[in-house]
Scaffold this motif. Structure first.
Motif, PDB file in Angstrom:
ATOM      1  N   ALA A 104      47.949  23.989  40.501  1.00 59.02           N
ATOM      2  CA  ALA A 104      47.219  24.742  39.392  1.00 59.02           C
ATOM      3  C   ALA A 104      47.075  25.922  39.223  1.00 59.02           C
ATOM      4  O   ALA A 104      47.714  26.581  38.074  1.00 59.02           O
ATOM      5  CB  ALA A 104      45.849  23.542  38.926  1.00 59.02           C
ATOM      6  N   LEU A 105      46.228  26.255  40.188  1.00 57.71           N
ATOM      7  CA  LEU A 105      46.319  27.838  40.404  1.00 57.71           C
ATOM      8  C   LEU A 105      47.648  28.359  40.906  1.00 57.71           C
ATOM      9  O   LEU A 105      47.358  29.762  40.309  1.00 57.71           O
ATOM     10  CB  LEU A 105      44.658  27.903  41.858  1.00 57.71           C
ATOM     11  N   ALA A 106      47.970  27.668  41.323  1.00 59.39           N
ATOM     12  CA  ALA A 106      49.791  28.639  41.919  1.00 59.39           C
ATOM     13  C   ALA A 106      50.377  28.311  40.391  1.00 59.39           C
ATOM     14  O   ALA A 106      51.017  29.644  39.580  1.00 59.39           O
ATOM     15  CB  ALA A 106      50.440  27.590  42.593  1.00 59.39           C
ATOM     16  N   LEU A 166      60.524  36.199  42.727  1.00 59.27           N
ATOM     17  CA  LEU A 166      59.606  37.404  43.839  1.00 59.27           C
ATOM     18  C   LEU A 166      58.441  36.620  44.106  1.00 59.27           C
ATOM     19  O   LEU A 166      57.168  36.283  44.566  1.00 59.27           O
ATOM     20  CB  LEU A 166      59.891  38.673  44.160  1.00 59.27           C
ATOM     21  N   LEU A 167      58.175  36.697  41.969  1.00 55.79           N
ATOM     22  CA  LEU A 167      55.959  36.216  41.931  1.00 55.79           C
ATOM     23  C   LEU A 167      55.939  35.251  41.808  1.00 55.79           C
ATOM     24  O   LEU A 167      54.720  34.216  42.381  1.00 55.79           O
ATOM     25  CB  LEU A 167      56.119  36.358  40.376  1.00 55.79           C
ATOM     26  N   ALA A 168      57.233  34.108  41.691  1.00 55.67           N
ATOM     27  CA  ALA A 168      57.330  32.581  42.408  1.00 55.67           C
ATOM     28  C   ALA A 168      56.888  32.789  43.524  1.00 55.67           C
ATOM     29  O   ALA A 168      55.583  31.870  44.026  1.00 55.67           O
ATOM     30  CB  ALA A 168      58.138  32.141  42.024  1.00 55.67           C
ATOM     31  N   VAL A 169      57.511  33.467  44.571  1.00 54.36           N
ATOM     32  CA  VAL A 169      56.768  32.966  46.179  1.00 54.36           C
ATOM     33  C   VAL A 169      55.901  33.783  46.463  1.00 54.36           C
ATOM     34  O   VAL A 169      55.377  33.266  47.289  1.00 54.36           O
ATOM     35  CB  VAL A 169      58.204  34.278  46.925  1.00 54.36           C
ATOM     36  N   SER A 170      55.217  34.956  45.769  1.00 56.54           N
ATOM     37  CA  SER A 170      53.863  35.063  45.863  1.00 56.54           C
ATOM     38  C   SER A 170      52.806  33.876  45.779  1.00 56.54           C
ATOM     39  O   SER A 170      51.616  34.222  46.154  1.00 56.54           O
ATOM     40  CB  SER A 170      54.052  35.914  45.499  1.00 56.54           C
ATOM     41  N   CYS A 171      53.033  32.962  45.266  1.00 55.27           N
ATOM     42  CA  CYS A 171      52.022  32.263  44.354  1.00 55.27           C
ATOM     43  C   CYS A 171      51.808  31.006  45.086  1.00 55.27           C
ATOM     44  O   CYS A 171      51.239  30.245  45.093  1.00 55.27           O
ATOM     45  CB  CYS A 171      52.480  32.040  42.964  1.00 55.27           C
ATOM     46  N   VAL A 172      54.062  30.344  45.901  1.00 57.69           N
ATOM     47  CA  VAL A 172      53.708  29.303  46.445  1.00 57.69           C
ATOM     48  C   VAL A 172      52.647  29.372  47.764  1.00 57.69           C
ATOM     49  O   VAL A 172      51.755  28.723  47.547  1.00 57.69           O
ATOM     50  CB  VAL A 172      54.779  29.483  47.192  1.00 57.69           C
ATOM     51  N   ALA A 202      48.562  37.668  43.122  1.00 59.74           N
ATOM     52  CA  ALA A 202      48.482  36.561  44.251  1.00 59.74           C
ATOM     53  C   ALA A 202      47.450  36.899  45.277  1.00 59.74           C
ATOM     54  O   ALA A 202      47.210  37.020  45.349  1.00 59.74           O
ATOM     55  CB  ALA A 202      50.182  36.106  44.324  1.00 59.74           C
ATOM     56  N   VAL A 203      47.771  38.264  46.065  1.00 60.83           N
ATOM     57  CA  VAL A 203      46.693  38.590  46.906  1.00 60.83           C
ATOM     58  C   VAL A 203      45.244  39.371  46.282  1.00 60.83           C
ATOM     59  O   VAL A 203      44.501  38.908  46.910  1.00 60.83           O
ATOM     60  CB  VAL A 203      47.465  40.229  47.073  1.00 60.83           C
ATOM     61  N   GLY A 204      45.147  39.610  44.731  1.00 56.78           N
ATOM     62  CA  GLY A 204      44.047  39.702  44.314  1.00 56.78           C
ATOM     63  C   GLY A 204      43.362  38.446  44.114  1.00 56.78           C
ATOM     64  O   GLY A 204      41.968  38.095  44.243  1.00 56.78           O
ATOM     65  N   VAL A 205      44.597  36.748  44.059  1.00 57.93           N
ATOM     66  CA  VAL A 205      43.794  35.711  44.063  1.00 57.93           C
ATOM     67  C   VAL A 205      42.973  34.771  44.559  1.00 57.93           C
ATOM     68  O   VAL A 205      41.932  34.533  45.655  1.00 57.93           O
ATOM     69  CB  VAL A 205      43.990  34.990  42.795  1.00 57.93           C
TER      70      VAL A 205
END
Length: 423
Positions: free
Chosen positions: A19-21, A49-55, A91-94
């Motif tokens: 859910a977070l990703a 690239l955004l999807a990869v950073s959220c994985v 993703a880094v901030g989260v």
């Protein structure tokens, strides 16, 4: 509803990570697509690239620091693949927020500084222009803000937990204090009831025996014994009524107003024993002073209990009561000349006749050295407890030449303005 969903996700860490990703991707995807469109870049590449950073956020609950490192590496790769300025690495901030809210402050800020240095360096290398300087410096603010928010949430959580723990501890302490006070009050009432009942019933029993013995041979003296039984029983009822009244009434205004027994009534107490056949001599030394009410009651009850034991277990003997008023202590001595039986015991509770010798040691005025011994009678225990309650000491045991002796030392007021009482 929100609490139900939050609890369901908390119980399923993998679903919580999913859910977070997904939430991170859905919220940032419009901004990323708009940025790519504005810069004439590939929207698909930006979104991939955004999807990869959220994985990596899927396993954030298990390896928060590792997820930070992975998302930072992905961010550095993004800067290398897309040399133009893009949105901050969400993703880094989260991940940094999760580290700061779950670990200690030192680990959180070390991780945040390392992530800021890595991202800023990569951004400066790939976009060294002056026009990109605000974007590059913004990465530092972005990472530090994430750590600060997470640290604040963790601190607030710890503060609330500390407040709740202190409140629970205070509640437990309050309940324990209430139970302790109830126990002390119950023991005090039990001592009072024991002293009253034991003393008066012993006298009534002795006087009834006298009346029974003299009923036919000397009716006049038997009639006098019956009168003493009547007076003694009336006194017992009065004291019992005053003592039990302490349990019945809770307010001071409705509480019974009978004065507590004290040394002022010592002569009447000794007369009651004399009427029952016990010869008692009284000796006072020193300068009598006005005693605190609790000390006055304690001295009276110790003398009463000691003489009751003498009358009950030693028979018709001679007892001697001595009050010695010193400079800072009141010393009580109650002894009798009862003779030892052939087996060497005195017939005290705990021995063959109910009470063995109780030998005590004298301690400091603070009560630390209250005498201890083998006697298990409630009266002897009550005397020890009374002496200890006022900061005094008590010792009891057989006399070398026969008989029994009780010694008690009770502290006196030390103020120079204490009142002197005339005997």
């Amino acid at each position: 509803m929100a609490d139900t969903i939050r609890g369901w996700l908390h119980a399923r860490p993998l679903m919580n990570g999913l859910a977070l990703a997904l939430g991170c991707f859905v919220l940032v995807a419009p901004v990323t697509a708009a940025t790519a469109y504005h810069q004439d870049a590939s929207i698909t590449l930006y979104l991939v690239l955004l999807a990869v950073s959220c994985v990596p956020l899927l396993v954030l609950h298990r390896w928060p620091v590792g997820v930070v490192a992975t998302t930072v590496v992905i961010g550095v790769v993004e800067y290398a693949v897309i040399p133009v300025a893009g949105p901050p690495p969400v993703a880094v901030g989260v991940a940094l927020y999760a580290v700061a809210s779950r670990t200690d402050r030192r680990t959180a800020w070390r991780t945040g500084i390392w992530a800021a240095v890595a991202l800023t360096t990569a951004s400066v290398i790939t976009s060294p222009g002056v026009e990109d300087l605000p974007q590059n410096l913004g990465l530092i603010a972005w990472t530090f803000l994430s750590v600060a928010i997470g640290d604040a949430v963790r601190s607030r959580r710890e503060l609330l937990a500390s407040v709740m723990e202190r409140a629970e501890r205070a509640e437990r302490t309050r309940e324990e204090e209430a139970r302790r006070r109830v126990t002390e009050e119950r023991m005090r009432i039990a001592r009072e009831l024991h002293d009253v009942v034991a003393h008066h019933i012993t006298l009534v029993n002795a006087q009834a025996g006298v009346a029974h013995h003299l009923m036919r041979t000397d009716p006049e003296h038997a009639y006098q014994a019956l009168e003493r039984i009547r007076d003694t029983s009336r006194a017992a009822l009065d004291e019992l009524r005053a003592t039990v009244g302490l349990l019945r009434y809770s307010g001071d205004q409705a509480a019974p107003r009978e004065p507590a027994p004290g040394l002022a009534g010592l002569d009447d107490l000794l007369d009651s024993f004399r009427h029952s056949g016990l010869s008692v001599a009284l000796e006072r030394t020193g300068t009598p002073v006005e005693l605190p009410q609790i000390t006055d009651l304690t001295a009276y009850r110790i003398i009463q209990e000691a003489l009751t034991n003498t009358h009950k277990h030693a028979g018709a003997v001679t007892a001697h009561v001595r009050l010695d008023f010193g400079t800072d202590t009141l010393r009580l001595t109650i002894e009798d000349d009862g003779r030892k039986p052939a087996d060497g015991t005195r017939g005290r509770p705990g021995g063959p006749a109910g009470q063995g010798a109780v030998t005590g040691t004298t301690g400091t005025a603070g009560g630390a050295g209250i005498g201890t011994g083998t006697g298990t009678g409630h009266g002897m225990i009550g005397m020890h407890e009374r002496a200890r309650a006022v900061g005094g000491t008590l010792a009891a045991g057989h006399r070398p030449g026969g008989g029994f002796r009780v010694d008690a030392e009770l502290p006196l007021p030390t103020d120079t303005g204490r009142k002197v009482c005339r005997p």
